[in-house]
Every structure is written in structure tokens, then in C-alpha cells.
Design an enzyme around this catalytic site. Structure first.
Site, PDB file in Angstrom:
ATOM      1  N   GLY A 122      -3.785  44.078  22.739  1.00 12.72           N
ATOM      2  CA  GLY A 122      -3.015  43.473  21.652  1.00 12.72           C
ATOM      3  C   GLY A 122      -2.491  42.125  22.083  1.00 12.72           C
ATOM      4  O   GLY A 122      -2.618  41.124  21.386  1.00 12.72           O
ATOM      5  N   ALA A 123      -1.898  42.105  23.278  1.00 13.76           N
ATOM      6  CA  ALA A 123      -1.342  40.877  23.833  1.00 13.76           C
ATOM      7  C   ALA A 123      -1.117  41.097  25.317  1.00 13.76           C
ATOM      8  O   ALA A 123      -1.237  42.214  25.807  1.00 13.76           O
ATOM      9  CB  ALA A 123      -0.024  40.534  23.147  1.00 13.76           C
ATOM     10  N   MET A 124      -0.818  40.003  26.026  1.00  9.51           N
ATOM     11  CA  MET A 124      -0.591  40.122  27.461  1.00  9.51           C
ATOM     12  C   MET A 124       0.538  39.195  27.862  1.00  9.51           C
ATOM     13  O   MET A 124       0.524  38.010  27.538  1.00  9.51           O
ATOM     14  CB  MET A 124      -1.897  39.785  28.211  1.00  9.51           C
ATOM     15  CG  MET A 124      -1.783  39.798  29.723  1.00  9.51           C
ATOM     16  SD  MET A 124      -1.274  41.426  30.336  1.00  9.51           S
ATOM     17  CE  MET A 124      -0.271  40.933  31.723  1.00  9.51           C
ATOM     18  N   GLU A 125       1.483  39.777  28.609  1.00 10.60           N
ATOM     19  CA  GLU A 125       2.750  39.087  28.864  1.00 10.60           C
ATOM     20  C   GLU A 125       2.709  38.087  30.006  1.00 10.60           C
ATOM     21  O   GLU A 125       3.737  37.843  30.635  1.00 10.60           O
ATOM     22  CB  GLU A 125       3.829  40.138  29.157  1.00 10.60           C
ATOM     23  CG  GLU A 125       3.672  40.902  30.488  1.00 10.60           C
ATOM     24  CD  GLU A 125       2.948  42.229  30.377  1.00 10.60           C
ATOM     25  OE1 GLU A 125       2.188  42.404  29.393  1.00 10.60           O
ATOM     26  OE2 GLU A 125       3.122  43.080  31.260  1.00 10.60           O
ATOM     27  N   GLU A 174       6.357  41.159  24.163  1.00  9.77           N
ATOM     28  CA  GLU A 174       5.868  40.341  25.278  1.00  9.77           C
ATOM     29  C   GLU A 174       6.991  39.500  25.877  1.00  9.77           C
ATOM     30  O   GLU A 174       7.047  39.294  27.084  1.00  9.77           O
ATOM     31  CB  GLU A 174       4.710  39.447  24.822  1.00  9.77           C
ATOM     32  CG  GLU A 174       3.516  40.194  24.203  1.00  9.77           C
ATOM     33  CD  GLU A 174       2.984  41.329  25.061  1.00  9.77           C
ATOM     34  OE1 GLU A 174       3.054  41.230  26.297  1.00  9.77           O
ATOM     35  OE2 GLU A 174       2.515  42.333  24.482  1.00  9.77           O
ATOM     36  N   HIS A 202       9.038  41.498  28.249  1.00  8.89           N
ATOM     37  CA  HIS A 202       8.385  41.643  29.558  1.00  8.89           C
ATOM     38  C   HIS A 202       8.665  40.469  30.495  1.00  8.89           C
ATOM     39  O   HIS A 202       8.483  40.587  31.698  1.00  8.89           O
ATOM     40  CB  HIS A 202       6.862  41.695  29.388  1.00  8.89           C
ATOM     41  CG  HIS A 202       6.294  43.046  29.140  1.00  8.89           C
ATOM     42  ND1 HIS A 202       6.632  44.144  29.892  1.00  8.89           N
ATOM     43  CD2 HIS A 202       5.359  43.468  28.258  1.00  8.89           C
ATOM     44  CE1 HIS A 202       5.936  45.192  29.461  1.00  8.89           C
ATOM     45  NE2 HIS A 202       5.161  44.814  28.468  1.00  8.89           N
TER      46      HIS A 202
HETATM   47 ZN   LIG Z   1       3.583  45.541  27.297  1.00 13.04          ZN
END
Ligand SMILES: [Zn+2]
Length: 1395
Positions: A769-772, A806, A809
């Protein structure tokens, strides 16, 4: 007896431990050859008299006495001895007199012997024959029994011992225990039978004893010192006798880096010295030596050379033993100390400053590693010394030389009484001969010694030993060598090298566009300089590297120009590059590792990869190329060589060389400089990062547009993406929420954001989905971009949630990182909970706290109610395992249980604890227990937690899978209620399976449960606690006829069941007009969700949820309807497998009856300024009713579709578009399908594109569905990351299940190859295709497939949980399904709201 007496006086000497190693275990060596002799030996020659005063007589004798003392107990033993001494004092006695006296004492103390035996008969098997037995224990795991067999133990399997009166069988006293059972009473193994069958039922455990040794030693000391020494010694000797493979030794010894005890180490090193001698001339020797160094180092480091004040005797023996072994295996620190000490003495011979305790090791090491100078110096000291102890030490030390001529010279002088006294000669020769270099010399000398006399039998047994040794080493060496090779397959990196800084320059050969939209076949090269510290002196450097071509690699000390890196090789299975060094690194010195590498720029969405998107201008399509990264969890090693573990944090200094067609190039740090080369290419240099984990490294090379804002702390927040999207304002909402939550978290955590900027990039191809990534967060487009014309509020909410997640995080995960991936749940669960708090602060109009319950908590409750669930905290090692735990359990259960503890301790204490935790571990790593500690400290008074620590409470939620069902039973007579807990399992028939996980609790599947309750006339109770295994009776204030409700607003991660009378009262209250003041919308949703699930688990009458839900005709809110819609899907899909069945039609009618009233109110006309929840509700009921046969709904949908198809400017309300497109395709022709397919291909708007994609799966045309499935693997117009969504959606269409199963089972290898590396994709395909299978025939096909398929890849867990679901489906059809049918049959017509 000397031991028993001395132990009373000097208990601190630990003589019993000492005894084991000195006597009992040592004698076993001597007694394991066929030239041994019975303790009772016929003396026929005089010289035999001398030779029997040997170890057998002394040590075996005392060992047998010890054995007697153990089986008869100390008091009986002492009594027998006293009676014996009393009777025979001043006389002489035979052995049998002792047995008689002891036997008598046993009778007096009621200690039983086996039937029809006497102590004398029993002991005769030990004294009148040589040798001793070994006992083979074979466990039968099916029947939980063991078979026990005895045999004589001999090193040489071909040895022929002389006849024995007892045929080498013994009466053997035996004690047994297992992991879960206490020690058994003494039982006897008879000398009359070789094997006893099924003698003991051992308590259940499926792991073998080897595994138990490892696991238990970690957690508790399950084995006593004596048992550990015994196990170690047994395995060495059993291996030596060829009974078990030699590699088992090293498996057992894995635990020994944690072993502290002398007695065990004595056995380990004694056993190892045999292996060492055997391997000495083989190629495996070096591997063995380096293995031993690793094994010894921890204990060597903890003991050191220096004696501690008040040290006990055993510790000093222990030091001597360990230090001497450390030197023998060439541990640098040890040998350099010894050589230094010896040199000091040699320089000034009159002063010997070497500590007496250290001399033995120092001398031997100096002689072994030194030259002849050291040897003659020491020999000279021998001759000058008059101290007999010093002389003895030197005599032994001289034999340590490896110089064969010196050894020969030693043998010669041993025969010269002028140099070495005759009385000392034999021991010296033995010592020379123990030096394996001298074996041949010894054989010749033994022949040369004239008067062997007493040594005769010793020489004979030596020959037998040598023969056994040769046989053994030939057999064992390949096994040991392959074990050592596999040892290098260790997935974790050693901590020998500590990285502190990476300087990385990446040069990427890519342009934004190419003529004819050609896909570039390109690569990138990297130059990586890692500053590393030598944390352990080693001649090897291991670093992660995967698929990288290494052009060159050097390692130099930072103050030196000499390259010490000789060469390198790759361990492909563990993705490790092994560099061999010309010398050991110097402890605590800084080195520079300099590597040039290159790799492909692939489209695999892992590492540094190529992503593409189309831009249409004047109907001309131009494909643009960008480069982006995704490193989590273990992919950074594919981009640059690195120490790719989260605990190995370092700073990163990154620069990128790229084509000028990329104006927007970013990395974690701020862009600080751009240089242009003469050829026009550019170099973008980024600011150095704080210390961070490799998985957070990121850079992007793009032609994107960005929009930016500054927070009140002057941090620049940017949102970047395809220019078309950004110029169309699609990044605006993300920029708002991204700026808001950054400030919110900075204030809540009370820790400053440590970078100067935070970028958010929407990447067209993105697998998660996404990456922090720190300072450069990357997203799937739908998670960052929101188009307020085509997107609805649900799409907007998704953006808000993910951005908030994110950003959360950036502190929790990035500043403080889990030590290892097993705590990933904490990282993800935490972000998944606080994202809600952040979003609630920034966009309260989404009611994130309420939506969380249905969207996250209910989903987690379903996942975790399967028997195949896993504890959220789980041990993982291999990258596949690491990938597989990024699942809904980690995210959603993690978030749900954190919400629970947050509710109990309040937000203020929660953030206080988190803030102190972040400060304490900033730029470092932590484990979950450390967070618990800080949260506990922040929770005052401790009565809030019932006096417990948060760890005690939370361990019950994180270390075991599943969750509790709280059962509340009311006593209407006295107003009391009884509450108890049990594990909730969705399918009760699955509980007879064995869990895959070791449950660490004495009371498994019991929890510390916080609860609240409220009754109709009462107030909300404060938080109270139900402990594991507790049943509690509580007084409920108010009227005993009231309804009673527990777990208010479902703050706790569990379900609640009541007696039927209480359910009836709740249902009654729901049917009144005050239903929405009695129960919050979250509580109503909870009642629907609990009742449906309790019915499925058969804890509740199946018709209760159907009856309860009929109140919905008065319901006006989204949250309860959302629960109903979710829960009714399962019965609907089960019944829909037979589309024409009455049950299916009646259930559809039931749904129509309950949802039609609100549909009538809301219609198709939601307004832009309507509340989010209201618009969601409108969209939900239209979706449900169109899918469940309400003709007026589907007619309206088709009408909308046609208008839009004819007139592209016609705007369908985005809330209903999914339903409209789907109905259009479903009722339409091939032309309608192709119309939507074309839309799908051309759309860059991911939200619209998803709707078109969904609509394609609605077709009833099987040919079209088949084509669509094929296209999911082509990677053309359907991106691989979306294949699972397509396959899953097709599978829930009528007939789609069979179609999709056929597809994945026939093309499995291709799926693994194409999708195996994408974190979630393969598992979610398997889960979605199999989850609704409900016939025996299909189940058999699937089981056959699993059995016949070699590589299930990362989907293995998904297959297992699917099988469980299928069993449950089949049972559901036969039980609850029938109850549903019957209830619907008689009630469906009454569920209409107007009736
Ligand atoms: Zn996460």
C-alpha cells in the site's frame, strides 16, 4: 566416599558436579573398549595386580556406589554403609557383604527391587562383567509411548569382548522425565530382556528431544547441570560409537554459547578434543577450529584470564579449562596474551611474572606457536627448577610443540634418567603420544620399550582405539564437513562487523522517455563505501548481497592503504557475500569496505526498479519511465551490498547520477547539491541521514510534479506524482493531512521530527500500500492521490488513513526500530492504531474511531478465530517467513490490542509512555518488552492494571494466537452475573488439531481480560479485570430484568456471549424507538457481528443473529449496516453456489426486506456535502440491493450506465459508480464488456480504473472471464500487483470459484515465478480463491494439489488456513445452513418492516 564426605565440609566445591566429570563420565571412556575388565577380576598374574589399580577399579567402583545411592536414596544408602562398617569393622570383607548390608537396609526402608531379584544379583551385572550399557530410547509420537532397548557400549563396533556371565545385559535403574512431565520414579530395565515395549506413556509433545534441549535452554533451565553434562557426553560417545551421526554433536552444541557451567564445558571440550584429533589431517580441520572459536568466545569473554576476588574453586578450574581451550583453538586474544606473557619471562628469565594459574596455558601456547628458542628456553627452566609442580607443568607444556623433531628429541630425553626421572617418564611419554602429530613415533617407541609389564593392557586397548578411530573418521568426516558447510547457511549475519556509515553513489542509465515507447532494458551501477568497525577479530567479512554483480571489493583500515580483502564468494541461499581477509581484523579498529557493483533495473517492484506510466496528449500516448525503490523487508541487499538487518543501523550519504530528463530526484535526506557533468548528466547529492535501518533507504528518479507546504516547525512537506494528477489537484488532500498529522505526531510523541523534509511520492507500480521510508514515503497511487470528481469519500478516507499511518512510522519504526522482524506486529499494529488518532485529529468528519471497529477490529477477530492463526509475535528468520507475517493479524490485531490497552490506561498515559520509550531508544532498536515497560511506568496508579505489569497482560495477547470469548450468565434471582473465558474458535470442530506454535503459558489460551459493563438502568462500570482461568461472580446494579451488556463500544479484542434470556432482552431493546440511545452505533454493530460469529461457532442458537438483525428496518446509520452487510455475505455466498435454490432466494429477500427502508429514504441522490457515513450508507445499500435482486435497483443502475455510455460527459455520482459499471457489464453484451475494458486500459485515474476492473469481473460470460484470467499474468494492461484483486473478484462471482481454482492449480509454477516475490499477492490469491469452497469433492482436489506440489512458496500458510476454512464451510452447510433455511422458510415473509 571421599566425595560424599568432602561435600559436607566444602559444599562450595560443588563436588557432585565435579564427580560427574571426573569419575563417572571419565570412566565411561576407559570401559568402552573390549580390553577393559570387570571390577571383579580373576587375578592370575602378578603384573595384573598393578594394572587393576586403574580407573576401572577406582572410578567405576565409585560410580556404581553413586548409582546405588541415587536409586535407594541417601538415607538408606548411609544406613546400609553404616551397618556394613559396623558388622565388619576390624575384619576383612567381600563385596557381597556390602550388597547384603545394603539390601537389608533397603528392605528395612521399604525400597522395592524388581520382582525376584536381590541387590547382589543386580550389582553382579555391573561388577562381574566389563563395560556398561547404552540405552536406546525410541519415541512413538503417535501413541505417545517409548521403547527402551539396552546394548553394550563399545567404541569399536567390530570389537569382540570375551564371554560374559550376563551376556552384556544389565539390570538398569532408570529415571525419565519429559518437557511437561516431572521425573518418574525409579523403574528397572531387566537384564532378561533386551527391549521393553511401551513402558512409559510420555506426556504430549511433538518436538523431539533435541529440539527441546534448544528451546528450553533458551527459556528456562529445563535440564539440570548434570543432565546437560550427561546429554553432551552421551552424544559425543554415541557419535564416537557410530550410533548417532556425528553432526548431532554440533546440533546439540548450538545451545552451548549460553552454557555457563564448568562441568558441562569440561565434557564439551573433552569431547571436542577427540573430534579435533580425528579431524587434524582433514580439510575440515580449519572449519572445525573456527567453529570452536565461535563456541568458546562467549564464555571466554565472560571468564577472562583474570581471577576474580573471592572466586570459588570450581570457577578457577573453569577459567583454566576455557582459557586453555581458547588458546588451543587459536583465539587471537588468548594466544596474543600468552605469547606476550611468555616473552616477558624469556626476556628476563630470573623473574617469572606469570600467575601460577596461568602458567600451564601460557607455556603450552608459547611452545605450540613458538619456535625452538621458546622450547629450549623452557627445557632449560625445567632442568633448573626444583619445584615439582613447576617441573610437571613444564614437562607437559614441552609436549605441546608441533615440531616433529622436537617431539622425537623429547621422547629420547624421556628415556634418559639424567634429564627426566624414571618415575616421571611414563606420564611424559603418554603426553607426547597424545599429541597427534607424534602418533607414528609413539607406535615405534612402544615397540622399543623393553619392559611393557603393567602397560601391556593399555597398549592393547590403544590399538583397539586407533582401529576404531580410523573407521570412525572415514565415516564421520563427510557428515561433519557437510554440517560445517551448512553452518555457513546461517541466515543471520554475525555481529563481527558493525557498519556506521554508508556512502552510496548510484548511477542509473535511464531516460524519461524513449522513441516508440520502447521498454528500456537497462541497469544501474553502484559504488558503496561502508565504514565498519571490527567488533570481533575475524578473518572473514559477511555482508548481504543479492543478484548484484560485484566488480571490485577492497577492505582497508581507515588509517592504512593496505587492502586485506583477498577474495569473495556468494552464499546464494542466504543472500550473503563472504569476503576472505588476509589477516584478522584488529578489534575496535575502523575499516573501509569499498565495493563497486551493478544490477538490472527490473520491473519487479522490489529494490531499485523501473515503473512506467502513460501520458495521452492529443490522442498520442507517450510512456514515461521512472525509477523507484522498495527495500522492506530484505531487499536493500539487491540494490547495494549492506548489512541488511534492522538492528544494524548506520548513517547514509546518498548521491544519484541520472539523466537530465528527470527533474525530480529525491532520497531520504534533503537535496543539498546538484552538479551537471559535461555530457549533460546530473549528480544529485543528498543530506546525510540519522542512523537508520537499511530497509528505510529510498530514492526516486522521476519527472514528477510536486506541491509543498511548511509545518509550523518549518518542515517541508511535499506530495509528488504524475504531473497530470498533481496539476489536477489530486495531491491536495494528502498534503493537508500529511502536514496536519506530522504536527500532530510531533506534539503527541513529544519528539521532534528529525529531518528537514517529508516527501510523499505516488508510484504507478507499487506492490504494497505504502512504505514509510524515512523522509521519502512512497505509495500506491490510490493511497496518496484523491480526485474529488471521480473519487468518493471512501477513497479519500483511504488516503487519509495511509498517510497518517506512514507518518506515524517516522517515529515509531524509523527513530526506534524493532530489533528484529519478529516484532514487526508492534511496528505495524502501532502505526495502524495511532493512524486513527492522527486522522481523527486532522479529519474528524470520517469518524475514524467508529469506522475502526468495523473495518479493522472485526476483520481481525474473524482472521484470528481460525485455528490456523498465528501469534502476532512470532519467530521468523528466512525472508519468506518475514514476508509472510506482514498480514492482517500483524496489522489489525496488533492495532486492536493496542487500542484496548490505550483505552484502559487513557491517551495521556499512553503517549507519555510512548514518548519516554522513543526518547530512550532514539536511533536505536528495541523489543516489545521495552515498550511494555515504559507503558507500565507511565501507568500510575498501578491499580489501573490490577497491580499487574503491562507485559504480563499483553503477553497473553501477543504470544499466543486467538482471543477469548467472554461468557456472561445471569442469575435472575439475585441479579448476579457469572463471567468466564474460553478461546473463541470459529469452527469448533477444528480444535482437535495441534497448534503449530509452542504455547508459552502454563494456562494456555487464557487471557488477562479488561472489561466494562452496563445494564439498562445502570451506569457504565469502570475497567475491571478477569484473570487467566478465573471465573468471577459480579453484582449487577439495577433491575435484574434489565438487559446487560459487556465490552462497551467493543474496546476489548474479544467477543461476548450471554444466556438466551439476556439476548432476548437485548433484541427487545433494539426493537424499541430508543434503540439508538440505549446502544451506540458501534455497540449495535458489535451485537450484529458477535451474534453472527457466535452462531457460526455454535456458541449461540443459529437463528439469534437473523432475529436480531430484523431491527435494522429502523436503523439509519452506516456502522451497524456495514456489519450486517459483511456478515450476511458468508451465508449468501454459501447459498449462491446453488443459484436457483430456495434458500438463496429467501436469503436475498431477507436482505432486501432489511435494507429497502433505508434505500427508500436515501435513494440515488446523495449530496456532495452529505456526511461521510451517510454517503457510505447510500453506497452500501445500493450495492447490496442491486446484487441481491432488487429489480428497481438494478434497473436504475443500468439506466445510469447507458446514459453515461452514450454521453461521456454524463457524471455518475462517484458513490454508486462501482455498482453502475458492474450492472452495466453484467446485463450487457460483449460490446459493453469491451467498452469498459478499453476504459480500464486507458485510465490513469487509479480509483476509476479499479472500478472498471471490478466491473469486468461482473460479466456472466465464461469465455470473457477466462480471457481476463489469462491477462492477469501477462503483465500488460493489468499490472502484476493487481492480479490478486482480479482473481479474487472473479472467484466470488457465481461459478467463479471453480474457474479460478482451475486457473491457479494448472498454472501454479507460473504464478510462483511471477508473483512469489510480491509481498502479499500470492497468499491473497490462494485465500480468496479457496475461502468459499464448500463441497467434499472440491476439498479432495485441493488436498491432492497441495500434496503433489513441491513449491507452495510463501502461500503455504494461506493453503493451510484455506483447508481449515473449507472444512468449516462444509460443516456450515450441513448444520447452521440448515437452521438458516428453516428459519427463513417460516420467517422471511415477516421480516418486512411494514408488517
Ligand atoms: Zn506500516
Amino acid at each position: 566416599m571421599e566425595f560424599v564426605g568432602t561435600d559436607r565440609i566444602h559444599p562450595e566445591w560443588h563436588l557432585y558436579e565435579q564427580f560427574i566429570s571426573q569419575r563417572w563420565l571419565a570412566v565411561m571412556q576407559n570401559d568402552a573398549v573390549s580390553f577393559s575388565h570387570p571390577i571383579n577380576m580373576q587375578i592370575t598374574r602378578n603384573d595384573q595386580l598393578t594394572s587393576i589399580f586403574d580407573a576401572i577399579t577406582y572410578s567405576k567402583g565409585s560410580s556404581l556406589l553413586r548409582m546405588m545411592r541415587n536409586f535407594m536414596g541417601e538415607s538408606t544408602f548411609n544406613k546400609g554403609v553404616a551397618q556394613y562398617l559396623d558388622k565388619h569393622k576390624y575384619g576383612t570383607a567381600k563385596q557381597t557383604d556390602l550388597w547384603t548390608a545394603m539390601g537389608q537396609a533397603m528392605i528395612e526402608n521399604n525400597i522395592a527391587l524388581p520382582m525376584n531379584t536381590t541387590l547382589e544379583e543386580i550389582m553382579s551385572t555391573w561388577t562381574d562383567q566389563m563395560g556398561y550399557p547404552y540405552i536406546q530410547i525410541d519415541r512413538n509420537y503417535g501413541s505417545n509411548t517409548v521403547n527402551i532397548t539396552q546394548k553394550q557400549f563399545l567404541f569399536d563396533i567390530d570389537a569382540q569382548p570375551p564371554k560374559s556371565p550376563h551376556n552384556y545385559l544389565w539390570w538398569i535403574p532408570l529415571k525419565m522425565r519429559s518437557q511437561r512431565a516431572n521425573q518418574s520414579n525409579i523403574m528397572w530395565l531387566s537384564k532378561n530382556k533386551r527391549t521393553e515395549y511401551n513402558v512409559l506413556s510420555v506426556s504430549s509433545s511433538s518436538s523431539d528431544w533435541l529440539l527441546e534441549l534448544e528451546i528450553n535452554y533458551k527459556t528456562t533451565e529445563s535440564f539440570t547441570v548434570t543432565e546437560r553434562a550427561g546429554l553432551v557426553d552421551d552424544v559425543f560417545n554415541l557419535a564416537r560409537a557410530g550410533i548417532v551421526p556425528a553432526s548431532l554433536i554440533f546440533d546439540i552444541l548450538k545451545y552451548a554459547t549460553k552454557e555457563q557451567k564448568y562441568i558441562v564445558w569440561e565434557r564439551i571440550l573433552s569431547g571436542a578434543s577427540y573430534i579435533e584429533q580425528m579431524l587434524s589431517n582433514t580439510p575440515t580441520y580449519d572449519l572445525f577450529k573456527s567453529y570452536m572459536t565461535d563456541l568458546i568466545l562467549p564464555i571466554y569473554d565472560s571468564l577472562t584470564w583474570t581471577e576474580q576476588p573471592n572466586e570459588d574453586w570450581l570457577s578457577s578450574l573453569h577459567r583454566d579449562l576455557v582459557v586453555s581451550a581458547a588458546c588451543r583453538y587459536d583465539t587471537d586474544d588468548c594466544t596474543s596474551f600468552a605469547i606476550k606473557k611468555f616473552a616477558e619471562w624469556q626476556n628476563e628469565p630470573s623473574i617469572n611474572n606469570i600467575d601460577a594459574n596461568q602458567r600451564r596455558v601460557v607455556y603450552c601456547t608459547a611452545i605450540r606457536l613458538g619456535s625452538r628458542g621458546e622450547f629450549y628456553f623452557l627445557l632449560n627452566q625445567y632442568q633448573q627448577s626444583n619445584d615439582p609442580q613447576e617441573k610437571a607443568r613444564i614437562q607437559i607444556a614441552l609436549t605441546c610443540t608441533r615440531d616433529i623433531e622436537l617431539l622425537q628429541y623429547l621422547l629420547v630425553i624421556h628415556l634418559d634418567p639424567n634429564i627426566i626421572r624414571r618415575q616421571d617418564a611414563l606420564s611424559g611419554i603418554r603426553s607426547v603420544c597424545r599429541n597427534f602429530v607424534a602418533e607414528a613415533e609413539c607406535c615405534s617407541i612402544s615397540a622399543g620399550i623393553q619392559d611393557k609389564g603393567a602397560a601391556d593392557s593399555e597398549f592393547k586397548s590403544t590399538i583397539e582405539r586407533i582401529r576404531a578411530n580410523i573407521y570412525w573418521i572415514n565415516k564421520a568426516e563427510p557428515d561433519i564437513s557437510s554440517w560445517f558447510l551448512n553452518r555457513t547457511l546461517n541466515i543471520r549475519l554475525p555481529t563481527d562487523w558493525t557498519p556506521t556509515l554508508y556512502e552510496i553513489e548510484i548511477d542509473v542509465q535511464l531516460q524519461s522517455t524513449y522513441p516508440n515507447n520502447t521498454e528500456p532494458n537497462t541497469k544501474f551501477s553502484g559504488h558503496t563505501i561502508v565504514t565498519v568497525n571490527c567488533s570481533r577479530s575475524t578473518s572473514e567479512l559477511k555482508i548481504h548481497s543479492k543478484n548484484l554483480r560485484i566488480q571490485s571489493a577492497t577492505l582497508k583500515r581507515s588509517d592504512n592503504t593496505k587492502n586485506i580483502l583477498i577474495d569473495w564468494s556468494f552464499l546464494n541461499l542466504t543472500e550473503i557475500m563472504v569476503c576472505r581477509l588476509s589477516e584478522r581484523c584488529q578489534l575496535n579498529q575502523v575499516y573501509m569496505l569499498d565495493i563497486y557493483s551493478s544490477a538490472e533495473l527490473d520491473r519487479d517492484m522490489a529494490g531499485f526498479y523501473l515503473s512506467r506510466y502513460d501520458v495521452t496528449t492529443n490522442s498520442e500516448i507517450v510512456t514515461h519511465n521512472i525509477g523507484a525503490t522498495h527495500m522492506q523487508p530484505t531487499v536493500a541487499r539487491k540494490v547495494f551490498p549492506c548489512f541488511d538487518e534492522p538492528a544494524m543501523k548506520a548513517k547514509f550519504n546518498i548521491s544519484i547520477i541520472h539523466d537530465a530528463s528527470f527533474p525530480t530526484v529525491r532520497s531520504n535526506g534533503e537535496l543539498i547539491q546538484t552538479t551537471t557533468f559535461p555530457n549533460g548528466r546530473k549528480r544529485s547529492q543528498f543530506d546525510i541521514t540519522p542512523p537508520m535501518s537499511t530497509y528505510l533507504v529510498a530514492f526516486v528518479v522521476t519527472d514528477f510534479e510536486c506541491i509543498s507546504a511548511k509545518t509550523n516547525k518549518n518542515i517541508t512537506v511535499s506530495v509528488c506524482g504524475r504531473p497530470e494528477a498533481i496539476l489536477n489537484s489530486e495531491g491536495d488532500y494528502a498534503l493537508d493531512v500529511g502536514s496536519d498529522v506530522l504536527t500532530y505526531f510531533e506534539e503527541s510523541y513529544n519528539v521532534s521530527y528529525p529531518l528537514t523534509k517529508c516527501d510523499h511520492f505516488a508510484i504507478p507500480d507499487f506492490s504494497a500500500g505504502a512504505m514509510e521510508n524515512w523522509g521519502l514515503i512512497t505509495y500506491r497511487e490510490t493511497a496518496l492521490l484523491y480526485n474529488n470528481k471521480t473519487g468518493n469519500l471512501a477513497n479519500k478516507l483511504r488516503v487519509g488513513e495511509v498517510v497518517s499511518h506512514e507518518v506515524a512510522h517516522q517515529w515509531f519504526g524509523n527513530i526506534v526500530t524493532p530489533l528484529w522482524w519478529n516484532d514487526i506486529w508492534l511496528n505495524e499494529g502501532f502505526a495502524s492504531w495511532v493512524e486513527i488518532l492522527g486522522l481523527n485529529n486532522s479529519s474528524p468528519e470520517f469518524h475514524p474511531l467508529d469506522v475502526f471497529v468495523t473495518a479493522t477490529l472485526h476483520r481481525a477477530l474473524v482472521m484470528d478465530s481460525l485455528f490456523s492463526s498465528h501469534p502476532i509475535s512470532v519467530d521468523v528468520e528466512h525472508p519468506d517467513e518475514i514476508n509472510s507475517i506482514f498480514d492482517a493479524i500483524s496489522y489489525d490485531k496488533g492495532a486492536s490490542i493496542l487500542r484496548m490497552i490505550y483505552m484502559v490506561i487513557t491517551e495521556q498515559r499512553f503517549y507519555k509512555g510512548v514518548s519516554e520509550y522513543l526518547n530512550a531508544f532514539a536511533f536505536k532498536n528495541a523489543v516489545q518488552d521495552q515498550l511494555w515497560e515504559y507503558l507500565t511506568n507511565a501507568t500510575t496508579p498501578s491499580s489501573i492494571l490490577d497491580g499487574e505489569e503491562i507485559k504480563t497482560i499483553m503477553d497473553t495477547w501477543t504470544l499466543q494466537e486467538g482471543y477469548p470469548l467472554l461468557t456472561v450468565t445471569r442469575n435472575s434471582a439475585n441479579g448476579q452475573a457469572t463471567i468466564r473465558q474460553k478461546r473463541f474458535v470459529l469452527d469448533p470442530n477444528s480444535t482437535n488439531q495441534t497448534s503449530n506454535y509452542v504455547n508459552p503459558f502454563n494456562l494456555p489460551f487464557q487471557w488477562y481480560i479488561p472489561y466494562t459493563y452496563q445494564s439498562a438502568s445502570g451506569v457504565l462500570s469502570p475497567f475491571e479485570w478477569l484473570k487467566p482461568n478465573e471465573t468471577k461472580i459480579i453484582n449487577i446494579p439495577g433491575n435484574s430484568d434489565d438487559w446487560l451488556l459487556f465490552n462497551i463500544d467493543q474496546f476489548g479484542f474479544y467477543r461476548v456471549n450471554y444466556d438466551l434470556a439476556n439476548w432476548d432482552r437485548i433484541m427487545g431493546a433494539l426493537k424499541t424507538s430508543s434503540y439508538n440511545t440505549s446502544f451506540s452505533s458501534v455497540t449495535r454493530s458489535q451485537l450484529i457481528d458477535d451474534s453472527f460469529n457466535l452462531a457460526r461457532s455454535r456458541d449461540l442458537d443459529a437463528t439469534v443473529p437473523l432475529k436480531l438483525s430484523t431491527y435494522l428496518c429502523n436503523e439509519t446509520e452506516y456502522i451497524p449496516f456495514s456489519s450486517f452487510s459483511t456478515n450476511i455475505q458468508y451465508p449468501l455466498i454459501m447459498f449462491s453456489q446453488n443459484e436457483s435454490s430456495t434458500a438463496y432466494k429467501q436469503l436475498q429477500m431477507y436482505v432486501q426486506n432489511l435494507e429497502k427502508p433505508i434505500y427508500t429514504v436515501l435513494g440515488w441522490d446523495s449530496a456532495v456535502d452529505d456526511d461521510y457515513l451517510k454517503r457510505q450508507l447510500g453506497s452500501l445499500v445500493i450495492g447490496d440491493l442491486c446484487a441481491n435482486g432488487l429489480t428497481e435497483c438494478s434497473n436504475r443502475a443500468v439506466q445510469e450506465y447507458s446514459q453515461w455510455k452514450q454521453n461521456s460527459t454524463y457524471s455518475i455520482n462517484p458513490d454508486y459508480r462501482s455498482t453502475v459499471y458492474c450492472q452495466g457489464v453484467k446485463s450487457g453484451t460483449d460490446d459493453d464488456y469491451n467498452f469498459i475494458l478499453n476504459k480500464y486500459k486507458l485510465s490513469n485515474d487509479q480509483v476509476e480504473k479499479n472500478r472498471f476492473g471490478y466491473a469486468l469481473t461482473c460479466t456472466r460470460n465464461e469465455r470473457l472471464l477466462g480471457e481476463l484470467l489469462n491477462d492477469t499474468l501477462k503483465g500488460e494492461y493489468i499490472r502484476l500487483q493487481d492480479s490478486s484483486t482480479f482473481i479474487g473478484r472473479i472467484s466470488v462471482q457465481p461459478g467463479g470459484q471453480k474457474l479460478t481454482w482451475k486457473f491457479i492449480s494448472t498454472r501454479w509454477a507460473e504464478l510462483v515465478q511471477k508473483l512469489g516475490s510480491l509481498s502479499f499477492t500470492l497468499s491473497s490469491i490462494v485465500e480468496s480463491v479457496l475461502q468459499y469452497v464448500n463441497t467434499d469433492e472440491d476439498l479432495r482436489n485441493i488436498e491432492t494439489f497441495i500434496a503433489n506440489t513441491q513449491d507452495l512458496s510463501i502461500a503455504e500458510r494461506a493453503f493451510l488456513s484455506s483447508i481449515e476454512k473449507i472444512h468449516a464451510n462444509i460443516r456450515w452447510m450441513n448444520t447452521i445452513g440448515n437452521d438458516f433455511r428453516r428459519w427463513l422458510d417460516s420467517n422471511v415473509n415477516q421480516t418486512g418492516c411494514n408488517s
